[in-house]
Scaffold this motif. Structure first.
Motif, PDB file in Angstrom:
ATOM      1  N   CYS A   1       0.821  -1.208   0.000  1.00  0.00           N
ATOM      2  CA  CYS A   1       0.000   0.000   0.000  1.00  0.00           C
ATOM      3  C   CYS A   1       0.856   1.259   0.000  1.00  0.00           C
ATOM      4  CB  CYS A   1      -0.943  -0.001   1.199  1.00  0.00           C
ATOM      5  SG  CYS A   1      -2.220  -1.294   1.110  1.00  0.00           S
ATOM      6  N   ARG A   2       2.046   1.182   0.643  1.00  0.00           N
ATOM      7  CA  ARG A   2       2.924   2.354   0.673  1.00  0.00           C
ATOM      8  C   ARG A   2       3.483   2.687  -0.701  1.00  0.00           C
ATOM      9  NH1 ARG A   2       4.729   0.496   5.787  1.00  0.00           N
ATOM     10  NH2 ARG A   2       6.385  -0.688   4.759  1.00  0.00           N
ATOM     11  N   GLU A   3       3.455   1.735  -1.640  1.00  0.00           N
ATOM     12  CA  GLU A   3       3.956   2.000  -2.984  1.00  0.00           C
ATOM     13  C   GLU A   3       3.158   3.096  -3.679  1.00  0.00           C
ATOM     14  OE1 GLU A   3       3.958  -1.615  -5.192  1.00  0.00           O
ATOM     15  OE2 GLU A   3       5.397  -2.643  -3.882  1.00  0.00           O
ATOM     16  N   GLN A   4       1.862   3.210  -3.373  1.00  0.00           N
ATOM     17  CA  GLN A   4       1.019   4.204  -4.033  1.00  0.00           C
ATOM     18  C   GLN A   4       0.416   5.218  -3.074  1.00  0.00           C
ATOM     19  OE1 GLN A   4      -1.443   2.872  -7.406  1.00  0.00           O
ATOM     20  NE2 GLN A   4      -0.896   0.779  -6.895  1.00  0.00           N
ATOM     21  N   LEU A   5       0.312   4.865  -1.804  1.00  0.00           N
ATOM     22  CA  LEU A   5      -0.326   5.742  -0.821  1.00  0.00           C
ATOM     23  C   LEU A   5       0.710   6.192   0.199  1.00  0.00           C
ATOM     24  CD1 LEU A   5      -3.432   3.459  -0.462  1.00  0.00           C
ATOM     25  CD2 LEU A   5      -3.498   5.757  -1.434  1.00  0.00           C
TER      26      LEU A   5
ATOM     27  N   THR B   1      -4.591  -0.277  -6.002  1.00  0.00           N
ATOM     28  CA  THR B   1      -4.841   0.770  -7.003  1.00  0.00           C
ATOM     29  C   THR B   1      -6.227   1.364  -6.843  1.00  0.00           C
ATOM     30  OG1 THR B   1      -3.360  -0.401  -8.527  1.00  0.00           O
ATOM     31  CG2 THR B   1      -4.783   1.293  -9.469  1.00  0.00           C
ATOM     32  N   ALA B   2      -7.195   0.553  -6.427  1.00  0.00           N
ATOM     33  CA  ALA B   2      -8.545   1.066  -6.200  1.00  0.00           C
ATOM     34  C   ALA B   2      -8.537   2.129  -5.109  1.00  0.00           C
ATOM     35  CB  ALA B   2      -9.489  -0.074  -5.832  1.00  0.00           C
TER      36      ALA B   2
ATOM     37  N   ARG C   1     -10.181  18.853   4.514  1.00  0.00           N
ATOM     38  CA  ARG C   1     -10.865  17.627   4.926  1.00  0.00           C
ATOM     39  C   ARG C   1     -10.473  16.412   4.088  1.00  0.00           C
ATOM     40  NH1 ARG C   1     -17.167  19.494   6.091  1.00  0.00           N
ATOM     41  NH2 ARG C   1     -16.691  21.202   7.523  1.00  0.00           N
ATOM     42  N   TRP C   2      -9.493  16.579   3.239  1.00  0.00           N
ATOM     43  CA  TRP C   2      -9.113  15.467   2.353  1.00  0.00           C
ATOM     44  C   TRP C   2      -8.695  14.230   3.148  1.00  0.00           C
ATOM     45  CZ3 TRP C   2      -5.799  17.727  -2.261  1.00  0.00           C
ATOM     46  CH2 TRP C   2      -6.654  18.436  -3.106  1.00  0.00           C
ATOM     47  N   HIS C   3      -7.833  14.433   4.119  1.00  0.00           N
ATOM     48  CA  HIS C   3      -7.255  13.293   4.837  1.00  0.00           C
ATOM     49  C   HIS C   3      -7.929  13.098   6.189  1.00  0.00           C
ATOM     50  CE1 HIS C   3      -4.102  12.764   1.884  1.00  0.00           C
ATOM     51  NE2 HIS C   3      -3.843  14.052   1.955  1.00  0.00           N
TER      52      HIS C   3
ATOM     53  N   LYS D   1      -0.497   7.916   5.569  1.00  0.00           N
ATOM     54  CA  LYS D   1      -1.162   6.819   6.276  1.00  0.00           C
ATOM     55  C   LYS D   1      -2.510   7.279   6.849  1.00  0.00           C
ATOM     56  CE  LYS D   1       2.860   4.007   7.414  1.00  0.00           C
ATOM     57  NZ  LYS D   1       3.611   3.312   8.478  1.00  0.00           N
ATOM     58  N   ASP D   2      -3.414   7.610   5.926  1.00  0.00           N
ATOM     59  CA  ASP D   2      -4.746   8.030   6.335  1.00  0.00           C
ATOM     60  C   ASP D   2      -5.709   6.862   6.132  1.00  0.00           C
ATOM     61  OD1 ASP D   2      -4.929   7.853   3.615  1.00  0.00           O
ATOM     62  OD2 ASP D   2      -5.618   9.917   3.298  1.00  0.00           O
ATOM     63  N   ILE D   3      -7.006   7.156   6.090  1.00  0.00           N
ATOM     64  CA  ILE D   3      -7.984   6.074   5.972  1.00  0.00           C
ATOM     65  C   ILE D   3      -7.855   5.300   4.666  1.00  0.00           C
ATOM     66  CG2 ILE D   3      -9.713   7.079   7.504  1.00  0.00           C
ATOM     67  CD1 ILE D   3     -11.080   8.200   5.011  1.00  0.00           C
ATOM     68  N   TYR D   4      -7.389   5.951   3.625  1.00  0.00           N
ATOM     69  CA  TYR D   4      -7.253   5.248   2.348  1.00  0.00           C
ATOM     70  C   TYR D   4      -6.133   4.217   2.418  1.00  0.00           C
ATOM     71  CZ  TYR D   4     -10.502   8.691   0.540  1.00  0.00           C
ATOM     72  OH  TYR D   4     -11.627   9.458   0.343  1.00  0.00           O
ATOM     73  N   PHE D   5      -5.064   4.576   3.100  1.00  0.00           N
ATOM     74  CA  PHE D   5      -3.960   3.627   3.294  1.00  0.00           C
ATOM     75  C   PHE D   5      -4.415   2.437   4.141  1.00  0.00           C
ATOM     76  CE2 PHE D   5      -0.605   2.031   6.065  1.00  0.00           C
ATOM     77  CZ  PHE D   5       0.369   1.648   5.139  1.00  0.00           C
ATOM     78  N   HIS D   6      -5.062   2.697   5.257  1.00  0.00           N
ATOM     79  CA  HIS D   6      -5.470   1.619   6.151  1.00  0.00           C
ATOM     80  C   HIS D   6      -6.584   0.774   5.539  1.00  0.00           C
ATOM     81  CE1 HIS D   6      -2.928   2.601   9.540  1.00  0.00           C
ATOM     82  NE2 HIS D   6      -3.225   3.872   9.362  1.00  0.00           N
ATOM     83  N   SER D   7      -7.423   1.371   4.718  1.00  0.00           N
ATOM     84  CA  SER D   7      -8.426   0.596   3.984  1.00  0.00           C
ATOM     85  C   SER D   7      -7.763  -0.324   2.979  1.00  0.00           C
ATOM     86  CB  SER D   7      -9.394   1.544   3.264  1.00  0.00           C
ATOM     87  OG  SER D   7     -10.108   2.326   4.182  1.00  0.00           O
ATOM     88  N   CYS D   8      -6.702   0.164   2.369  1.00  0.00           N
ATOM     89  CA  CYS D   8      -5.928  -0.657   1.436  1.00  0.00           C
ATOM     90  C   CYS D   8      -5.350  -1.882   2.146  1.00  0.00           C
ATOM     91  CB  CYS D   8      -4.816   0.194   0.820  1.00  0.00           C
ATOM     92  SG  CYS D   8      -3.609  -0.727  -0.163  1.00  0.00           S
TER      93      CYS D   8
END
Length: 431
Positions: free
Chosen positions: A354-358, A382-383, A400-402, A361-368
């Protein structure tokens, strides 16, 4: 003497009155005809708008002041260009041909050249009735009623699925089957979710249905539908846009064939991004708040507005536990062993992937990370990345992005104890 001097100051001004009055009468006839029987001017012929714009551009001009000729010729050239653009749809229209003759007469009287600028030094920006942005962002013109700038809302759905609501609440849900994301007087968005992994509650979206409801003269009903491996660049009726032939009120833009489509509905200020990554779809929507709130009590089940029902939530009040931890706590060691043997990721390798693209370390990273541990499908990386980028494009408020794990709407941070327990469990499961 005074009247004599005025006449000699601008000779020929009296000859201008007749053609201008003629065009004003044409505009009036055009408006009355359009409102009345609609037999002289069809909705596709926009000569009425051309005439109205010309009158707006010239009504403030004074023939006795310097610069009148220049500004009047600019307006005439703009009027002529507008009529040319609508000539195809206005063929056979009496008002159109009368306007053409009037333009020619006025240009001849004022010695206006056919070539030259068409914009006024003090332009009046036309307000498009089928453009939400135009109606609300050009309202500072003289004589135009003030409208407050609209507030926009964002909703996104991706992965397991993970839902970001209009209120920026982040949830992970089961919601298997068909569920409404948005359902109001202007727009309906429904998604269908299917199980991803046998024996798990995880689901992902494989179908999206969007209905743009009829709105005044801007558009008829338009339906868009996407399913896995079929992300069309057209509405169900085969068209790629809606509205009249001169101004599109809604259109589809194919960014990457079969993988990335955008729908822009200018008449209601809505932008939608749909993607396919692997076997599943992601969705991102931006919509004005005042339109999103136009629904009644029968339309209360909207995931974007109210979030997922409590019975459908995988997270616990916004905190998302890792799937392996849940299996261990439930004592399902046999199922956990099967998951570990089938899966391609450990916590460490999933985090690294996940760190390769994100980077954040916000919710998108942890969701990944959650999705990789749940499914073993690297496409979810990638999704999550695309969901983040779409959010950054559409979300109106950068601050509010992150959303981070320690916030009320985020995930529970991974503690060192949790890491240690997971590693020990994985070693035992693989023995």
């Amino acid at each position: 003497m005074g009247m004599g001097r005025a006449g000699s100051y601008y000779p020929g001004a009296e000859r201008l009155i007749s053609p201008v009055l003629y065009l004003l009468v044409l505009c009036t006839i055009s408006c009355v005809t359009h409102i009345g029987e609609g037999q002289v001017q069809t909705p596709q012929c926009r000569i009425q708008k051309c005439t109205t714009d010309f009158v707006s551009l010239t009504s403030h001009l004074n023939p006795s002041l310097d610069g009148f000729d220049t500004e009047f010729c600019k307006a005439l050239r703009a009027y002529s260009a507008c009529t040319q653009r609508t000539s195809k749809s206005c063929r056979g229209n009496l008002v159109f041909h009368s306007a053409m003759l009037g333009i020619s007469d006025l240009m001849s009287q004022r010695n206006c050249s056919n070539d030259g600028p068409t914009s006024s030094t003090h332009p009046v920006i036309p307000i498009e009735p089928c453009n939400y942005h135009s109606q609300h962002h050009h309202a500072s013109q003289p004589g135009v009623p003030e409208h407050p700038r609209p507030t926009y809302l964002f909703c996104g759905l991706f992965g397991d699925p993970h839902l970001r609501t209009f209120k920026d609440h982040f949830q992970t849900c089961k919601v298997e089957g068909a569920w409404p994301l948005i359902d109001n007087n202007y727009l309906s968005v429904q998604v269908t979710n299917v199980p991803v992994v046998y024996g798990s509650s995880a689901t992902a979206t494989n179908k999206v249905t969007i209905i743009f409801k009829p709105y005044q003269e801007c558009t008829d009903q338009k339906v868009y539908q996407a399913i896995t491996d079929d992300l069309p660049a057209a509405f169900v009726d085969g068209t790629i846009s809606g509205g009249d032939s001169e101004t599109r009120s809604i259109w589809i833009l194919e960014k990457t064939p079969g993988r990335h489509v955008e729908i822009h509905a200018a008449y209601i200020g809505v932008n939608i991004i749909i993607r396919q990554q692997g076997r599943y779809l992601t969705l991102a929507v931006r919509m004005p708040e005042e339109l999103a709130m136009t629904f009644d009590e029968t339309q209360d089940l909207q995931l974007c507005m109210n979030g997922c029902p409590t019975s459908e939530r995988i997270d616990q009040e916004g905190h998302l536990h890792l799937p392996m931890q849940g299996l261990q706590q439930a004592g399902l060691q046999q199922q956990a062993r099967a998951e570990a043997q089938r899966g391609l990721f450990t916590l460490e390798s999933a985090s690294s992937k996940c760190r390769e693209q994100l980077e954040v370390k916000d919710i998108y990273f942890h969701s990944c990370v959650f999705d990789l541990l749940t499914t073993g499908d690297a496409n979810f990386t990638t999704a999550a990345y695309n969901a983040l980028k779409d959010m950054e494009i559409l979300h109106p408020k950068r601050e509010r992005w992150h959303i981070f794990p320690n916030s009320a709407a985020g995930l529970r941070p991974f503690s060192l104890l949790s890491h240690a327990l997971l590693v020990v469990f994985l070693l035992v499961a693989l023995l």
